[in-house]
Design an enzyme around this catalytic site. Structure first.
Site, PDB file in Angstrom:
ATOM      1  N   ARG A 217       0.845  -1.206   0.000  1.00  7.09           N
ATOM      2  CA  ARG A 217       0.000   0.000   0.000  1.00  7.09           C
ATOM      3  C   ARG A 217       0.877   1.251   0.000  1.00  7.09           C
ATOM      4  NH1 ARG A 217      -3.780  -3.274   3.193  1.00  7.09           N
ATOM      5  NH2 ARG A 217      -2.604  -2.889   5.085  1.00  7.09           N
ATOM      6  N   PHE A 233     -11.298  -4.557  -5.841  1.00  6.09           N
ATOM      7  CA  PHE A 233     -11.374  -5.372  -4.619  1.00  6.09           C
ATOM      8  C   PHE A 233     -10.824  -4.534  -3.454  1.00  6.09           C
ATOM      9  CE2 PHE A 233     -10.375  -8.098  -8.287  1.00  6.09           C
ATOM     10  CZ  PHE A 233     -11.456  -8.971  -8.309  1.00  6.09           C
ATOM     11  N   ASP A 255     -15.721  -2.652  -4.797  1.00  7.51           N
ATOM     12  CA  ASP A 255     -15.826  -3.893  -4.038  1.00  7.51           C
ATOM     13  C   ASP A 255     -17.279  -4.346  -4.105  1.00  7.51           C
ATOM     14  OD1 ASP A 255     -13.809  -5.298  -1.780  1.00  7.51           O
ATOM     15  OD2 ASP A 255     -15.931  -5.802  -1.553  1.00  7.51           O
ATOM     16  N   SER A 256     -17.492  -5.661  -4.049  1.00  7.28           N
ATOM     17  CA  SER A 256     -18.862  -6.171  -4.145  1.00  7.28           C
ATOM     18  C   SER A 256     -19.549  -6.196  -2.789  1.00  7.28           C
ATOM     19  CB  SER A 256     -18.861  -7.575  -4.756  1.00  7.28           C
ATOM     20  OG  SER A 256     -18.047  -8.424  -3.980  1.00  7.28           O
ATOM     21  N   ASP A 305      -6.331  -6.580  -6.299  1.00  7.22           N
ATOM     22  CA  ASP A 305      -5.987  -7.370  -5.107  1.00  7.22           C
ATOM     23  C   ASP A 305      -7.179  -8.263  -4.740  1.00  7.22           C
ATOM     24  OD1 ASP A 305      -4.722  -8.340  -2.829  1.00  7.22           O
ATOM     25  OD2 ASP A 305      -5.361  -6.650  -1.586  1.00  7.22           O
ATOM     26  N   CYS A 345      -3.152 -13.898  -3.692  1.00  2.28           N
ATOM     27  CA  CYS A 345      -2.886 -14.435  -2.352  1.00  2.28           C
ATOM     28  C   CYS A 345      -3.308 -15.901  -2.297  1.00  2.28           C
ATOM     29  CB  CYS A 345      -3.590 -13.603  -1.290  1.00  2.28           C
ATOM     30  SG  CYS A 345      -5.363 -13.524  -1.499  1.00  2.28           S
TER      31      CYS A 345
HETATM   32  N1  SAH Z   1      -7.051  -4.675  -1.143  1.00  3.78           N
HETATM   33  C1  SAH Z   1      -7.673  -4.870   0.149  1.00  3.78           C
HETATM   34  C2  SAH Z   1      -7.958  -6.343   0.454  1.00  3.78           C
HETATM   35  C3  SAH Z   1      -8.831  -7.051  -0.576  1.00  3.78           C
HETATM   36  S1  SAH Z   1      -9.648  -8.452   0.064  1.00  3.78           S
HETATM   37  C4  SAH Z   1      -6.799  -4.221   1.244  1.00  3.78           C
HETATM   38  O1  SAH Z   1      -5.641  -3.856   0.991  1.00  3.78           O
HETATM   39  O2  SAH Z   1      -7.298  -4.085   2.357  1.00  3.78           O
HETATM   40  C5  SAH Z   1     -10.671  -8.928  -1.253  1.00  3.78           C
HETATM   41  C6  SAH Z   1     -11.945  -8.110  -1.416  1.00  3.78           C
HETATM   42  O3  SAH Z   1     -12.557  -8.540  -2.632  1.00  3.78           O
HETATM   43  C7  SAH Z   1     -13.005  -8.281  -0.349  1.00  3.78           C
HETATM   44  O4  SAH Z   1     -13.315  -7.030   0.201  1.00  3.78           O
HETATM   45  C8  SAH Z   1     -14.240  -8.831  -1.081  1.00  3.78           C
HETATM   46  O5  SAH Z   1     -15.463  -8.259  -0.629  1.00  3.78           O
HETATM   47  C9  SAH Z   1     -13.976  -8.418  -2.497  1.00  3.78           C
HETATM   48  N2  SAH Z   1     -14.571  -9.232  -3.565  1.00  3.78           N
HETATM   49  C10 SAH Z   1     -14.604 -10.574  -3.677  1.00  3.78           C
HETATM   50  N3  SAH Z   1     -15.116 -10.941  -4.879  1.00  3.78           N
HETATM   51  C11 SAH Z   1     -15.408  -9.789  -5.532  1.00  3.78           C
HETATM   52  C12 SAH Z   1     -15.929  -9.488  -6.829  1.00  3.78           C
HETATM   53  N4  SAH Z   1     -16.255 -10.459  -7.677  1.00  3.78           N
HETATM   54  N5  SAH Z   1     -16.081  -8.204  -7.163  1.00  3.78           N
HETATM   55  C13 SAH Z   1     -15.746  -7.212  -6.304  1.00  3.78           C
HETATM   56  N6  SAH Z   1     -15.228  -7.428  -5.084  1.00  3.78           N
HETATM   57  C14 SAH Z   1     -15.067  -8.699  -4.708  1.00  3.78           C
END
Ligand code: SAH
Length: 401
Positions: A217, A233, A255-256, A305, A345
């Site tokens: 980050r 995400f 984010d979803s 991510d 991950c």
């Molecule tokens: N980048 C973030 C962590 C991401 S965790 C950080 O640094 O804190 C992964 C995220 O993806 C979660 O919040 C989850 O809600 C979201 N997610 C999962 N599938 C998804 C999709 N198809 N579309 C959008 N978001 C999604």
């Protein structure tokens, strides 16, 4: 007969002691010839080779494919409260020797196998600890571990998040709630490189925040000045808010999860930044990237991510397709000179395979792209050399010419 001689024993099949000798901590059920005695879940067992050599002590998990997790390669050791306290102390000492404490008050204190504590995760969010007990062995020693954690860290509040799915593989029930101290910590404020994030330790994903991405980050923040940024995400806004702090011209974060976006909006408000330059969008990334492409949108910096698409090797094929899909779309959305910070991950996707997937995505996107940096987990997420499975987070910074 003394107590130790009476301890239950796992006898390995011929030749199956090799990985234990290399200090890989897992004893798979298929490697076991027989079990002597009647060990219960979490009991300490002696591990012996077919030739009768004593290889060490393990925690017994009767319901899991990972039947034993090595505590120690010294068969004469005692696994007890003092042993565990010592392991915890070593993990804390390692973190104290890092300069991390100058930049944040949120840190992973215990990283499971890589800290010699298989199945234990402990994250510190300011003065609250969040602990996950994910194996039968850890479950057995839970009270002693909690006592030692409070004593060693001086954190009075410990929230347990043993609600991860892997517990079912161990035959353990899910459990969540305060186990030491009791306070309203549903939004625990932490600081990371000068930014404030409110961590929902009770309902957030995993233990509430993705500490493993801290250094990445920061890197994204350094790369954001003057750029049009897309954070896919975004969860609670970690990358998006970091880019805004780094001087991004405009940030879009997707984010979803409605809950994640709500926390992300709160996080944005908690920082003295120009909130008008960051827009959160609740949407499915796979669909929304297509919509952006159809609209002809362009970005200078894109962060991908996603959650782990392939927790194990079994899901690798589908996961590879999903990674390729989003990376191909992201590369198409990049302006010339743009950057893609892309992560996986997934334990099932090696760094090698990930690079191949991104290469395939660039080829199909018709993008002239090159790797200019590689990302890994922050230093408080060590990877024990004998435990490559711990190396789950990988990322690439890709430049599009
Ligand atoms: N980048 C973030 C962590 C991401 S965790 C950080 O640094 O804190 C992964 C995220 O993806 C979660 O919040 C989850 O809600 C979201 N997610 C999962 N599938 C998804 C999709 N198809 N579309 C959008 N978001 C999604």
């Amino acid at each position: 007969m003394n107590a130790k001689a009476a301890a239950p024993v796992i006898v390995l099949k011929a030749g199956r002691e090799k990985s234990i000798r290399r200090r890989h901590p897992w004893v798979f059920s298929g490697a076991i010839e027989k079990v002597l005695g009647d060990p219960q879940g979490g009991d300490t067992v002696l591990v012996r080779s077919a030739e009768g050599q004593q290889l060490g002590l393990a925690a017994y998990s009767p319901q899991s494919q990972i039947r034993g997790r090595m505590w120690t390669y010294d068969a004469s050791a005692s696994v007890d409260a003092a042993f565990l306290r010592n392991r915890l102390k070593c993990a804390l000492d390692m973190r104290e020797r890092l300069p991390l404490g100058q930049h944040t008050n949120a840190m992973r204190l215990v990283h499971s196998e890589s800290d010699g504590l298989p199945g234990l995760i402990v994250d510190r969010y300011a003065d609250v600890l969040v602990a996950q007990f994910l194996s039968a062995g850890m479950e057995r020693w839970r009270e002693d571990i909690l006592d030692a954690l409070v004593e060693l860290t001086k954190c009075e509040a410990v929230f347990e998040r043993s609600d991860a799915e892997v517990r079912t593989l161990e035959g353990l029930p899910e459990r969540a709630g305060f186990v030491r101290g009791n306070r309203d910590a549903s939004r625990c404020a932490i600081s990371e490189h000068g930014l404030v994030f409110r961590v929902d330790v009770a309902a957030g994903q995993k233990t509430g925040f993705f500490l493993d991405q801290r250094a990445n980050r920061l890197r994204v923040r350094e790369l954001s000045a003057g750029r049009e940024v897309l954070d896919c995400f975004c969860y609670s806004g970690g990358f998006a808010i970091s880019s805004l702090a780094g001087g991004a011209k405009q940030v879009t974060a997707i984010d979803s999860s409605e809950t994640a976006i709500k926390v992300a909006r709160e996080n944005l408000k908690s920082n003295a930044l120009d909130a008008s330059r960051l827009v959160f969008k609740e949407a499915d990334v796979f669909l929304h990237l297509r919509e952006l492409r159809n609209r002809g949108a362009k970005f200078d910096l894109i962060v991908l991510d996603p959650p782990k698409f392939a927790p194990t090797a079994a899901q690798v094929e589908n996961a590879s397709r999903a990674y390729k899909d989003i990376n191909l779309l992201a590369l198409k959305l990049l302006s010339p000179g743009g950057l893609l910070a892309t992560f996986s991950c997934s334990g099932g996707i090696s760094a090698d395979l990930f690079q191949k997937i991104i290469a395939g995505a660039a080829l199909d996107a018709g993008a002239d792209a090159k790797i200019i940096e590689r990302f890994g987990p922050a230093a408080d997420h060590p990877v024990a050399l004998e435990f490559p499975e711990g190396d789950y987070l990988k990322g690439l910074l890709v430049y599009r010419a």
